[in-house]
Design a protein around this motif. Structure first.
Motif, mmCIF file in Angstrom:
data_model
loop_
_atom_site.group_PDB
_atom_site.id
_atom_site.type_symbol
_atom_site.label_atom_id
_atom_site.label_comp_id
_atom_site.label_asym_id
_atom_site.label_seq_id
_atom_site.Cartn_x
_atom_site.Cartn_y
_atom_site.Cartn_z
ATOM 1 N N VAL A 1 5.147 -14.800 11.096
ATOM 2 C CA VAL A 1 5.060 -16.131 11.696
ATOM 3 C C VAL A 1 5.123 -17.205 10.615
ATOM 4 C CG1 VAL A 1 3.595 -17.702 13.026
ATOM 5 C CG2 VAL A 1 3.797 -15.302 13.706
ATOM 6 N N ASN A 2 4.357 -17.019 9.540
ATOM 7 C CA ASN A 2 4.299 -18.007 8.460
ATOM 8 C C ASN A 2 5.182 -17.655 7.269
ATOM 9 O OD1 ASN A 2 2.294 -19.756 9.693
ATOM 10 N ND2 ASN A 2 0.914 -18.031 9.429
ATOM 11 N N GLU A 3 5.850 -16.501 7.339
ATOM 12 C CA GLU A 3 6.723 -16.009 6.274
ATOM 13 C C GLU A 3 6.020 -16.029 4.922
ATOM 14 O OE1 GLU A 3 10.337 -18.359 6.816
ATOM 15 O OE2 GLU A 3 11.153 -16.705 8.004
ATOM 16 N N GLN A 4 4.885 -15.318 4.886
ATOM 17 C CA GLN A 4 4.117 -15.187 3.657
ATOM 18 C C GLN A 4 3.611 -13.759 3.536
ATOM 19 O OE1 GLN A 4 1.060 -18.285 4.108
ATOM 20 N NE2 GLN A 4 1.950 -19.251 2.312
ATOM 21 N N CYS A 5 3.342 -13.363 2.300
ATOM 22 C CA CYS A 5 2.720 -12.074 2.057
ATOM 23 C C CYS A 5 1.208 -12.275 1.971
ATOM 24 C CB CYS A 5 3.248 -11.456 0.769
ATOM 25 S SG CYS A 5 4.969 -10.928 0.937
ATOM 26 N N ILE A 6 0.488 -11.453 2.701
ATOM 27 C CA ILE A 6 -0.958 -11.555 2.795
ATOM 28 C C ILE A 6 -1.561 -10.248 2.305
ATOM 29 C CG2 ILE A 6 -2.892 -11.742 4.405
ATOM 30 C CD1 ILE A 6 -1.149 -13.491 6.151
ATOM 31 N N GLN A 7 -2.623 -10.354 1.517
ATOM 32 C CA GLN A 7 -3.292 -9.136 1.060
ATOM 33 C C GLN A 7 -4.167 -8.600 2.177
ATOM 34 O OE1 GLN A 7 -5.418 -9.494 -2.644
ATOM 35 N NE2 GLN A 7 -5.109 -7.343 -3.086
ATOM 36 N N GLY B 1 -4.769 -6.101 8.076
ATOM 37 C CA GLY B 1 -3.505 -5.982 8.793
ATOM 38 C C GLY B 1 -3.612 -5.001 9.945
ATOM 39 N N LYS B 2 -2.759 -5.171 10.925
ATOM 40 C CA LYS B 2 -2.702 -4.245 12.061
ATOM 41 C C LYS B 2 -2.111 -2.913 11.608
ATOM 42 C CE LYS B 2 -4.274 -7.202 15.005
ATOM 43 N NZ LYS B 2 -5.608 -7.088 15.545
ATOM 44 N N SER B 3 -2.380 -1.884 12.372
ATOM 45 C CA SER B 3 -1.960 -0.537 11.994
ATOM 46 C C SER B 3 -0.446 -0.407 11.848
ATOM 47 C CB SER B 3 -2.478 0.484 13.003
ATOM 48 O OG SER B 3 -1.984 0.188 14.294
ATOM 49 N N TRP B 4 0.308 -1.239 12.545
ATOM 50 C CA TRP B 4 1.768 -1.140 12.491
ATOM 51 C C TRP B 4 2.379 -1.945 11.340
ATOM 52 C CZ3 TRP B 4 -0.752 -3.647 16.551
ATOM 53 C CH2 TRP B 4 -0.658 -5.033 16.533
ATOM 54 N N GLU B 5 1.565 -2.720 10.624
ATOM 55 C CA GLU B 5 2.097 -3.524 9.524
ATOM 56 C C GLU B 5 2.565 -2.616 8.391
ATOM 57 O OE1 GLU B 5 2.397 -6.723 9.771
ATOM 58 O OE2 GLU B 5 0.778 -7.461 11.015
ATOM 59 N N GLU B 6 3.765 -2.867 7.892
ATOM 60 C CA GLU B 6 4.227 -2.137 6.714
ATOM 61 C C GLU B 6 3.521 -2.721 5.503
ATOM 62 O OE1 GLU B 6 8.286 -0.656 4.519
ATOM 63 O OE2 GLU B 6 8.394 -1.581 6.501
ATOM 64 N N LEU B 7 2.964 -1.850 4.672
ATOM 65 C CA LEU B 7 2.218 -2.298 3.499
ATOM 66 C C LEU B 7 3.035 -2.114 2.234
ATOM 67 C CD1 LEU B 7 -1.282 -0.809 4.370
ATOM 68 C CD2 LEU B 7 -0.583 -3.197 4.544
ATOM 69 N N TYR B 8 2.871 -3.054 1.306
ATOM 70 C CA TYR B 8 3.562 -3.023 0.012
ATOM 71 C C TYR B 8 2.510 -2.993 -1.088
ATOM 72 C CZ TYR B 8 7.296 -4.414 3.110
ATOM 73 O OH TYR B 8 8.184 -4.452 4.156
ATOM 74 N N GLU B 9 2.770 -2.207 -2.129
ATOM 75 C CA GLU B 9 1.804 -2.013 -3.221
ATOM 76 C C GLU B 9 1.435 -3.301 -3.936
ATOM 77 O OE1 GLU B 9 0.142 0.736 -4.402
ATOM 78 O OE2 GLU B 9 0.910 1.919 -2.731
ATOM 79 N N CYS C 1 7.101 -9.785 -1.497
ATOM 80 C CA CYS C 1 7.941 -10.988 -1.540
ATOM 81 C C CYS C 1 9.428 -10.647 -1.607
ATOM 82 C CB CYS C 1 7.542 -11.869 -2.716
ATOM 83 S SG CYS C 1 5.950 -12.703 -2.462
ATOM 84 N N GLU C 2 9.772 -9.513 -2.200
ATOM 85 C CA GLU C 2 11.174 -9.088 -2.240
ATOM 86 C C GLU C 2 11.728 -8.839 -0.841
ATOM 87 O OE1 GLU C 2 11.388 -5.719 -4.877
ATOM 88 O OE2 GLU C 2 10.922 -6.954 -6.630
ATOM 89 N N MET C 3 10.852 -8.600 0.143
ATOM 90 C CA MET C 3 11.291 -8.338 1.506
ATOM 91 C C MET C 3 11.593 -9.619 2.278
ATOM 92 S SD MET C 3 11.399 -5.152 1.303
ATOM 93 C CE MET C 3 11.874 -4.797 2.983
ATOM 94 N N ILE C 4 11.177 -10.765 1.744
ATOM 95 C CA ILE C 4 11.484 -12.054 2.365
ATOM 96 C C ILE C 4 12.092 -12.974 1.299
ATOM 97 C CG2 ILE C 4 9.941 -11.991 4.363
ATOM 98 C CD1 ILE C 4 7.779 -13.355 2.740
#
Length: 123
Positions: free
Chosen positions: A43-49, A61-69, A75-78
């Protein structure tokens, strides 16, 4: 803000009738501490820890959220978002309207204010 605001939580919840009423209003009741990894708030196009606490933590995050290390991997994904704008920093200075808006990602109504739930930040 581009989010539509509703005077009451009931008016907001009526707009997402497929969500159970007791699940509709944001209560920040997550018990897990999170993974510490990052997920994308589309929604806000940001990465959140994925953690509770000060930014860049933004809740669990919700269980379906893809997590990044790392925040960089997230940020590379957006790539269309400027790097300095990519990571959530909770820098809102306004106090909010006190009305409610729909968080379409989590399907909850959140009060447009800073402070404890149902406040969820400035919409």
């Amino acid at each position: 803000s581009w989010e539509e605001l509703y005077e009451t939580e009931n008016a907001c919840c009526e707009m997402i009738p497929w969500v159970e009423r007791e699940e509709c209003v944001y209560d920040n009741a997550a018990v897990a501490q999170g993974s510490g990894q990052f997920f994308i708030d589309w929604v806000n196009e940001q990465c959140i820890q994925d953690c509770e606490g000060p930014a860049p933590c933004g809740g669990i995050g919700k269980s379906w959220e893809e997590l990044y290390e790392t925040e960089n991997a997230c940020c590379e994904m957006i790539p269309w978002v400027e790097r300095e704008e990519c990571v959530y920093d909770n820098a809102a200075v306004a106090q909010g309207s006190g009305q409610f808006f729909i968080d379409w990602v989590n399907e909850q109504c959140i009060q447009d204010c800073e402070g404890p739930a149902p406040c969820g930040g400035i919409g």
